[in-house]
Enzyme design. Structure first.
Site, PDB file in Angstrom:
ATOM      1  N   LYS A  35     -45.927  53.084 104.147  1.00  0.00           N
ATOM      2  CA  LYS A  35     -47.245  52.833 103.536  1.00  0.00           C
ATOM      3  C   LYS A  35     -47.215  53.525 102.183  1.00  0.00           C
ATOM      4  O   LYS A  35     -47.419  54.731 102.078  1.00  0.00           O
ATOM      5  CB  LYS A  35     -48.334  53.423 104.429  1.00  0.00           C
ATOM      6  CG  LYS A  35     -49.670  52.697 104.385  1.00  0.00           C
ATOM      7  CD  LYS A  35     -50.297  52.579 103.017  1.00  0.00           C
ATOM      8  CE  LYS A  35     -51.080  53.800 102.631  1.00  0.00           C
ATOM      9  NZ  LYS A  35     -51.511  53.766 101.205  1.00  0.00           N
ATOM     10  N   GLU A  91     -54.134  73.872  93.745  1.00  0.00           N
ATOM     11  CA  GLU A  91     -53.209  72.943  93.101  1.00  0.00           C
ATOM     12  C   GLU A  91     -53.992  72.002  92.183  1.00  0.00           C
ATOM     13  O   GLU A  91     -54.900  71.304  92.629  1.00  0.00           O
ATOM     14  CB  GLU A  91     -52.483  72.125  94.173  1.00  0.00           C
ATOM     15  CG  GLU A  91     -51.480  71.181  93.586  1.00  0.00           C
ATOM     16  CD  GLU A  91     -50.748  70.401  94.660  1.00  0.00           C
ATOM     17  OE1 GLU A  91     -51.415  69.754  95.477  1.00  0.00           O
ATOM     18  OE2 GLU A  91     -49.509  70.460  94.670  1.00  0.00           O
ATOM     19  N   CYS A 121     -45.153  68.028  93.363  1.00  0.00           N
ATOM     20  CA  CYS A 121     -45.624  68.944  94.412  1.00  0.00           C
ATOM     21  C   CYS A 121     -45.028  70.335  94.208  1.00  0.00           C
ATOM     22  O   CYS A 121     -45.683  71.340  94.453  1.00  0.00           O
ATOM     23  CB  CYS A 121     -45.275  68.406  95.779  1.00  0.00           C
ATOM     24  SG  CYS A 121     -43.585  67.840  95.868  1.00  0.00           S
TER      25      CYS A 121
HETATM   26  P1  NAD Z   1     -53.256  61.628  99.359  1.00  0.00           P
HETATM   27  O1  NAD Z   1     -53.057  62.565 100.464  1.00  0.00           O
HETATM   28  O2  NAD Z   1     -54.633  61.167  99.035  1.00  0.00           O
HETATM   29  O3  NAD Z   1     -52.414  60.271  99.569  1.00  0.00           O
HETATM   30  C1  NAD Z   1     -51.074  60.273 100.000  1.00  0.00           C
HETATM   31  C2  NAD Z   1     -50.835  59.053 100.835  1.00  0.00           C
HETATM   32  O4  NAD Z   1     -51.657  59.117 101.995  1.00  0.00           O
HETATM   33  C3  NAD Z   1     -51.182  57.717 100.155  1.00  0.00           C
HETATM   34  O5  NAD Z   1     -50.242  56.749 100.534  1.00  0.00           O
HETATM   35  C4  NAD Z   1     -52.532  57.401 100.744  1.00  0.00           C
HETATM   36  O6  NAD Z   1     -52.821  56.022 100.758  1.00  0.00           O
HETATM   37  C5  NAD Z   1     -52.399  57.932 102.145  1.00  0.00           C
HETATM   38  N1  NAD Z   1     -53.666  58.217 102.822  1.00  0.00           N
HETATM   39  C6  NAD Z   1     -54.866  58.537 102.255  1.00  0.00           C
HETATM   40  N2  NAD Z   1     -55.805  58.715 103.209  1.00  0.00           N
HETATM   41  C7  NAD Z   1     -55.185  58.530 104.392  1.00  0.00           C
HETATM   42  C8  NAD Z   1     -55.622  58.637 105.758  1.00  0.00           C
HETATM   43  N3  NAD Z   1     -56.885  58.912 106.079  1.00  0.00           N
HETATM   44  N4  NAD Z   1     -54.710  58.421 106.733  1.00  0.00           N
HETATM   45  C9  NAD Z   1     -53.417  58.152 106.423  1.00  0.00           C
HETATM   46  N5  NAD Z   1     -52.967  58.023 105.172  1.00  0.00           N
HETATM   47  C10 NAD Z   1     -53.827  58.222 104.160  1.00  0.00           C
HETATM   48  O7  NAD Z   1     -52.565  62.323  98.165  1.00  0.00           O
HETATM   49  P2  NAD Z   1     -52.543  61.887  96.677  1.00  0.00           P
HETATM   50  O8  NAD Z   1     -53.787  62.349  96.017  1.00  0.00           O
HETATM   51  O9  NAD Z   1     -52.245  60.433  96.608  1.00  0.00           O
HETATM   52  O10 NAD Z   1     -51.251  62.732  96.173  1.00  0.00           O
HETATM   53  C11 NAD Z   1     -51.363  63.988  95.621  1.00  0.00           C
HETATM   54  C12 NAD Z   1     -51.076  65.073  96.639  1.00  0.00           C
HETATM   55  O11 NAD Z   1     -49.823  64.879  97.277  1.00  0.00           O
HETATM   56  C13 NAD Z   1     -50.981  66.454  96.009  1.00  0.00           C
HETATM   57  O12 NAD Z   1     -51.698  67.389  96.778  1.00  0.00           O
HETATM   58  C14 NAD Z   1     -49.489  66.772  96.044  1.00  0.00           C
HETATM   59  O13 NAD Z   1     -49.144  68.100  96.046  1.00  0.00           O
HETATM   60  C15 NAD Z   1     -49.043  66.091  97.262  1.00  0.00           C
HETATM   61  N6  NAD Z   1     -47.615  65.767  97.165  1.00  0.00           N
HETATM   62  C16 NAD Z   1     -46.722  66.509  97.864  1.00  0.00           C
HETATM   63  C17 NAD Z   1     -45.361  66.255  97.779  1.00  0.00           C
HETATM   64  C18 NAD Z   1     -44.357  67.066  98.557  1.00  0.00           C
HETATM   65  O14 NAD Z   1     -43.211  66.680  98.646  1.00  0.00           O
HETATM   66  N7  NAD Z   1     -44.687  68.189  99.126  1.00  0.00           N
HETATM   67  C19 NAD Z   1     -44.906  65.218  96.991  1.00  0.00           C
HETATM   68  C20 NAD Z   1     -45.836  64.475  96.286  1.00  0.00           C
HETATM   69  C21 NAD Z   1     -47.195  64.747  96.387  1.00  0.00           C
END
Ligand code: NAD
Length: 411
Positions: free
Chosen positions: A105, A313, A214
């Protein structure tokens, strides 16, 4: 098939890079690099796939015992928008290598490259159904996938808030979860370090990918005696940054969307309101301000240890500089956030970096360098609120599989 997929990704490098650049706003060179990393994931895990061994366990007389690795079955991969293809490769390459069928996804803001890779997987010979991509909103498609009883393992990369929701959904099906969440990663800079190299790396670690990394080095902790002189070098680095649209191939592009821009601007406004000194800021052309989600990278300091800029963050190019007097204080500050993903130590004192590497609570620790996630070969993952589970390196093969213990009594 993974090795073939790696070749196909490199064959289509230019097309895939432009898709990624236009979908996310990244400079084209950054996008090209992301596609090369994707190819490297498929190459690395394709090479590892036939080298996964089991164990033989000495047991009571008359028994032979072996432990074999097996796939989980169906693995779900929920990925974010910051490095769409890198996150895709990191998650699915070891899963496919271990024989799982993957359902991906991608993030709603950047789904295109995942769809392209799924088409290439068919060309590489993967059977239909081995790699599936389901696009959609997180709260609908992501939530449905997390709660699906046919899923045997979930790999989630994203925010701590959604990570907790995914883990809750998985708990109802007793499904293991790997959570890669955010960070507030520190770089500790001591007076005896190579300060020019440190300053260049500190700037890059928070501004690459417009701070949407991240493991971005979003805090720099600096020994008091060099705080002013070192931060002048860092500020000069910020002021030289070039910002632009993908085809200008600048140092950084816009953030992904309006919401992310507002988040970054809110943290900057709060720091200014609270009277924290702005040490340096990159120039942002007026036409860019008007035309997209561009933000000007900025560095503030000294930031009090409990200020939101030192604790939360931002996920944008905003660096918090903190000051310390002693090694103990540096460690206390470094460990004083809810996160623990990556850390950097800058010193020429070998005893000191060995001590510090032990004392920092972090998934990765860099000495006189900073890898922002490191290479494909290096195990990666968080402690504390940064998550759990390990990706990258050979450890990911364990993560993406389970074991079966086979006990044979033959007398
Ligand atoms: P997010 O958590 O909103 O979204 C991430 C993914 O989760 C997307 O594909 C989104 O569609 C999905 N998602 C959203 N709501 C959901 C739900 N209720 N159930 C299941 N899936 C759902 O994050 P974002 O704002 O898109 O990304 C930024 C965040 O991600 C930051 O906090 C960053 O630090 C983190 N991040 C971490 C890493 C890592 O490797 N540790 C890498 C990249 C990003």
């Amino acid at each position: 098939m993974l090795l073939k997929l790696s070749e196909l990704v490199l064959r289509d490098l230019e097309r895939l890079a432009w898709i990624e650049a236009l979908d996310t706003g990244k400079p084209i060179t950054t996008a090209r690099n992301d596609i090369k990393v994707l190819a490297r994931y498929f190459e690395y895990y394709g090479g590892a796939a036939d080298k996964v061994l089991g164990d033989v366990i000495p047991f009571e007389p008359g028994y032979s015992v072996k432990v074999v690795r097996e796939p989980h079955g169906v693995t779900a991969h929920i990925i974010p928008w910051n490095y769409p293809v890198q996150m895709l490769g990191r998650s699915i390459a070891p899963a496919l290598a271990m024989g799982n069928a993957c359902v991906v996804k991608p993030a709603e803001d950047a789904s295109l490259s995942s769809l392209e890779v799924a088409v290439l997987a068919l060309e590489a010979g993967f059977p239909a159904g081995a790699l599936n991509v389901v696009t959609g909103w997180g709260a609908q498609a992501g939530a449905a996938l997390s709660a699906h009883p046919g899923v045997n393992y979930i790999s989630f990369t994203g925010s701590p808030r959604v990570g907790a929701l995914v883990q809750q959904a998985a708990a109802l099906n007793s499904v293991p979860v790997c959570l890669e969440l955010g960070g507030k990663s520190p770089q500790l800079v001591f007076a005896d370090a190579d300060l020019d190299r440190a300053a260049t790396t500190v700037v890059k670690a928070i501004t690459q990918n417009t701070g949407q990394t991240c493991s971005a080095g979003s805090r720099v902790l600096v020994e008091r005696s060099i705080f002013d002189s070192f931060m002048r070098k860092v500020a000069a680095g910020f002021e030289q940054l070039r910002i632009g649209v993908p085809e200008e191939d600048a140092d950084l592009g816009p953030v992904i969307n309006a919401r992310q821009r507002q988040t970054v601007e809110r943290y900057v406004a709060q720091a200014e309101q609270d009277g924290i000194a702005l040490l340096g800021r990159a120039p942002l052309r007026d036409e860019l301000r008007k035309q997209g989600h561009f933000v000007a990278p900025a560095v503030f300091g000294p930031v009090p240890a409990d200020h939101p800029l030192a604790q939360e963050e931002v996920f944008g190019p905003v660096l918090a500089a903190l000051v310390f007097d002693t090694e103990d204080e540096a460690v206390a500050l470094a460990n004083n956030t809810p996160y623990g993903l990556a850390a950097g130590i800058w010193t020429r004192d070998g005893d000191r970096f060995a001590r510090l590497a032990n004392r920092l609570v972090t998934g990765q620790c860099f000495i006189n360098c900073y890898g922002a996630g490191g290479g494909v070969e290096l195990p990666f993952g968080g402690t504390k609120r940064s998550g759990h589970g390990r990706e990258k390196g050979l450890l990911a093969l364990d993560e993406m599989s389970t074991t079966k213990t086979i006990v044979h009594f033959h007398g």
